[in-house]
Motif scaffolding. Sequence first.
Motif, PDB file in Angstrom:
ATOM      1  N   ASP A 179      19.078  77.370  -2.845  1.00 20.40           N
ATOM      2  CA  ASP A 179      18.134  76.770  -3.790  1.00 20.40           C
ATOM      3  C   ASP A 179      18.848  75.827  -4.751  1.00 20.40           C
ATOM      4  OD1 ASP A 179      16.054  78.234  -2.660  1.00 20.40           O
ATOM      5  OD2 ASP A 179      16.231  79.874  -4.101  1.00 20.40           O
ATOM      6  N   VAL A 180      20.031  76.207  -5.195  1.00 21.40           N
ATOM      7  CA  VAL A 180      20.818  75.339  -6.074  1.00 21.40           C
ATOM      8  C   VAL A 180      21.207  74.067  -5.331  1.00 21.40           C
ATOM      9  CG1 VAL A 180      22.939  75.109  -7.435  1.00 21.40           C
ATOM     10  CG2 VAL A 180      21.685  77.275  -7.430  1.00 21.40           C
ATOM     11  N   ASN A 181      21.605  74.221  -4.078  1.00 22.59           N
ATOM     12  CA  ASN A 181      21.967  73.073  -3.242  1.00 22.59           C
ATOM     13  C   ASN A 181      20.838  72.046  -3.222  1.00 22.59           C
ATOM     14  OD1 ASN A 181      22.807  71.318  -1.206  1.00 22.59           O
ATOM     15  ND2 ASN A 181      23.510  72.935   0.137  1.00 22.59           N
ATOM     16  N   VAL A 182      19.632  72.516  -3.008  1.00 32.24           N
ATOM     17  CA  VAL A 182      18.475  71.621  -2.943  1.00 32.24           C
ATOM     18  C   VAL A 182      18.210  70.991  -4.309  1.00 32.24           C
ATOM     19  CG1 VAL A 182      15.990  71.506  -2.529  1.00 32.24           C
ATOM     20  CG2 VAL A 182      17.450  72.851  -0.996  1.00 32.24           C
ATOM     21  N   GLU A 183      18.313  71.781  -5.359  1.00 29.07           N
ATOM     22  CA  GLU A 183      18.085  71.268  -6.712  1.00 29.07           C
ATOM     23  C   GLU A 183      19.111  70.188  -7.053  1.00 29.07           C
ATOM     24  OE1 GLU A 183      15.821  70.831  -9.952  1.00 29.07           O
ATOM     25  OE2 GLU A 183      15.416  72.319  -8.388  1.00 29.07           O
ATOM     26  N   VAL A 184      20.354  70.432  -6.697  1.00 32.81           N
ATOM     27  CA  VAL A 184      21.421  69.451  -6.904  1.00 32.81           C
ATOM     28  C   VAL A 184      21.075  68.140  -6.202  1.00 32.81           C
ATOM     29  CG1 VAL A 184      23.765  68.888  -6.124  1.00 32.81           C
ATOM     30  CG2 VAL A 184      23.347  71.013  -7.352  1.00 32.81           C
ATOM     31  N   TYR A 185      20.677  68.254  -4.958  1.00 32.57           N
ATOM     32  CA  TYR A 185      20.390  67.057  -4.158  1.00 32.57           C
ATOM     33  C   TYR A 185      19.230  66.262  -4.740  1.00 32.57           C
ATOM     34  CZ  TYR A 185      19.940  64.186   0.039  1.00 32.57           C
ATOM     35  OH  TYR A 185      19.895  63.135   0.920  1.00 32.57           O
ATOM     36  N   ARG A 186      18.172  66.948  -5.124  1.00 32.29           N
ATOM     37  CA  ARG A 186      17.031  66.250  -5.738  1.00 32.29           C
ATOM     38  C   ARG A 186      17.480  65.433  -6.951  1.00 32.29           C
ATOM     39  NH1 ARG A 186      13.884  71.488  -5.574  1.00 32.29           N
ATOM     40  NH2 ARG A 186      12.531  71.388  -3.741  1.00 32.29           N
ATOM     41  N   GLY A 187      18.268  66.061  -7.828  1.00 34.56           N
ATOM     42  CA  GLY A 187      18.714  65.384  -9.035  1.00 34.56           C
ATOM     43  C   GLY A 187      19.583  64.180  -8.739  1.00 34.56           C
ATOM     44  N   ASN A 188      20.449  64.307  -7.747  1.00 33.94           N
ATOM     45  CA  ASN A 188      21.335  63.198  -7.407  1.00 33.94           C
ATOM     46  C   ASN A 188      20.578  62.045  -6.754  1.00 33.94           C
ATOM     47  OD1 ASN A 188      23.459  64.670  -8.418  1.00 33.94           O
ATOM     48  ND2 ASN A 188      24.175  65.375  -6.424  1.00 33.94           N
ATOM     49  N   VAL A 189      19.595  62.373  -5.946  1.00 34.85           N
ATOM     50  CA  VAL A 189      18.771  61.341  -5.323  1.00 34.85           C
ATOM     51  C   VAL A 189      17.985  60.577  -6.386  1.00 34.85           C
ATOM     52  CG1 VAL A 189      16.778  60.942  -3.806  1.00 34.85           C
ATOM     53  CG2 VAL A 189      18.620  62.468  -3.076  1.00 34.85           C
ATOM     54  N   ALA A 190      17.407  61.304  -7.335  1.00 30.13           N
ATOM     55  CA  ALA A 190      16.634  60.651  -8.394  1.00 30.13           C
ATOM     56  C   ALA A 190      17.518  59.727  -9.233  1.00 30.13           C
ATOM     57  CB  ALA A 190      15.969  61.703  -9.278  1.00 30.13           C
ATOM     58  N   LEU A 191      18.717  60.203  -9.598  1.00 33.30           N
ATOM     59  CA  LEU A 191      19.619  59.370 -10.392  1.00 33.30           C
ATOM     60  C   LEU A 191      20.115  58.180  -9.578  1.00 33.30           C
ATOM     61  CD1 LEU A 191      21.209  58.738 -12.924  1.00 33.30           C
ATOM     62  CD2 LEU A 191      22.961  60.384 -12.159  1.00 33.30           C
ATOM     63  N   GLY A 192      20.452  58.406  -8.317  1.00 31.54           N
ATOM     64  CA  GLY A 192      20.900  57.306  -7.472  1.00 31.54           C
ATOM     65  C   GLY A 192      19.850  56.212  -7.344  1.00 31.54           C
ATOM     66  N   ALA A 193      18.581  56.612  -7.247  1.00 30.18           N
ATOM     67  CA  ALA A 193      17.504  55.628  -7.158  1.00 30.18           C
ATOM     68  C   ALA A 193      17.417  54.800  -8.437  1.00 30.18           C
ATOM     69  CB  ALA A 193      16.177  56.330  -6.875  1.00 30.18           C
ATOM     70  N   GLN A 194      17.601  55.447  -9.585  1.00 30.25           N
ATOM     71  CA  GLN A 194      17.588  54.714 -10.861  1.00 30.25           C
ATOM     72  C   GLN A 194      18.720  53.694 -10.915  1.00 30.25           C
ATOM     73  OE1 GLN A 194      17.273  57.150 -14.480  1.00 30.25           O
ATOM     74  NE2 GLN A 194      16.527  58.823 -13.216  1.00 30.25           N
ATOM     75  N   ILE A 195      19.891  54.112 -10.454  1.00 35.09           N
ATOM     76  CA  ILE A 195      21.043  53.210 -10.479  1.00 35.09           C
ATOM     77  C   ILE A 195      20.822  52.032  -9.538  1.00 35.09           C
ATOM     78  CG2 ILE A 195      23.508  53.018  -9.963  1.00 35.09           C
ATOM     79  CD1 ILE A 195      23.716  56.033 -10.738  1.00 35.09           C
ATOM     80  N   ALA A 196      20.328  52.324  -8.326  1.00 33.15           N
ATOM     81  CA  ALA A 196      20.071  51.258  -7.355  1.00 33.15           C
ATOM     82  C   ALA A 196      19.088  50.234  -7.915  1.00 33.15           C
ATOM     83  CB  ALA A 196      19.560  51.860  -6.051  1.00 33.15           C
ATOM     84  N   ALA A 197      18.050  50.727  -8.571  1.00 32.30           N
ATOM     85  CA  ALA A 197      17.056  49.823  -9.144  1.00 32.30           C
ATOM     86  C   ALA A 197      17.648  48.965 -10.263  1.00 32.30           C
ATOM     87  CB  ALA A 197      15.866  50.625  -9.678  1.00 32.30           C
ATOM     88  N   ALA A 198      18.544  49.563 -11.049  1.00 30.48           N
ATOM     89  CA  ALA A 198      19.140  48.850 -12.172  1.00 30.48           C
ATOM     90  C   ALA A 198      20.193  47.840 -11.731  1.00 30.48           C
ATOM     91  CB  ALA A 198      19.776  49.843 -13.142  1.00 30.48           C
ATOM     92  N   LEU A 199      20.776  48.024 -10.548  1.00 29.62           N
ATOM     93  CA  LEU A 199      21.814  47.121 -10.049  1.00 29.62           C
ATOM     94  C   LEU A 199      21.256  45.881  -9.377  1.00 29.62           C
ATOM     95  CD1 LEU A 199      24.585  49.447  -8.538  1.00 29.62           C
ATOM     96  CD2 LEU A 199      24.843  47.792 -10.390  1.00 29.62           C
ATOM     97  N   ARG A 200      19.986  45.707  -9.331  1.00 23.40           N
ATOM     98  CA  ARG A 200      19.371  44.550  -8.667  1.00 23.40           C
ATOM     99  C   ARG A 200      19.872  43.246  -9.263  1.00 23.40           C
ATOM    100  NH1 ARG A 200      12.986  45.048  -8.056  1.00 23.40           N
ATOM    101  NH2 ARG A 200      13.412  43.086  -7.009  1.00 23.40           N
TER     102      ARG A 200
END
Length: 301
Positions: free
Chosen positions: A280-301
């Motif tokens: 469950d922690v593994n999945v929670e970790v992944y969700r958080g990293n995906v969400a942050l990565g998406a924010q970074i990708a959007a900001a790097l445009r």
Amino acid sequence: MPTSLVLSDEVRDAVASGAPVLALESTIFTHGLPRPRNVEVALEAEEIVRAAGVVPATIGLVGGVPTVGLSTDEIVSLSNDDSVVKVSLRDVPVAAAKKLNGGTTVAATAFLAARAGVRVFSTGGLGGVHRGAQQTFDESADLGTLAGLPLVVVSAGVKSILDIPLTLERLETLNLAVVGYRTTDYPGFYVSDSGYDIEYSVDGVDEIVDIVGTRDGLGISSTLLVANPVAADKQLPIDVHDAVLASALAAAEADHVAGNDTTPFLLDYIQRETKGASLDVNVEVYRGNVALGAQIAAALR
């Protein structure tokens, strides 16, 4: 674009137009999670990315073809394939020649993402230096690979089964910059604080964009590692984590587990002893990293 690398139309168009894209690995659903949760998590990750206005680029090998931007059908197929192999960077040409289906590790995913022109990659945890590496020289290929790629990689540090202080030393030697997302506590994947500190933190994605701009302007070609800890209320309880980790390491030593068998042995042991809580922690970790990565990708445009 290399002819041996296939991009989905969506990813190709996004890269060509400068639209934000986030790379995602495939080993999390080919080897890291049980069925059917693996498919659910993989598709949920893509939904998180799309909700942020970013194109997801899940990467894997389909019939030996390195593919950036797996379709839903391909994700489902790889998730349910008993013969799918775990593919690190060194394995890509071999798996391609043999026309194998493969789940790509951090090293392979990062390399293929960079070749496709994708700049940001979210994963769960990085590989690192293994315990006892002073004798075995056991170190993940992730570190050396990322040292030569100008990416941003978001992770929750490295799993606590590894030698975290030695990993941090190797990151420094390899010129891999590490910033904590709103913390200077280096995360230990299952726990938000591994007990080791890093020098720098960032307060938001704008700082990450500034760092990347300076790095690229100077021609530095190493990855910026963003350490994003799991929320304290979602982590594995510290006392449980420490007790189970100690027990797992003792069991591995007693059973003479070594080499490539060590990591799967320890992770399976921890999962069983925590009755699935570590998963469950593994999945929670992944969700958080995906969400942050998406924010970074959007900001790097």
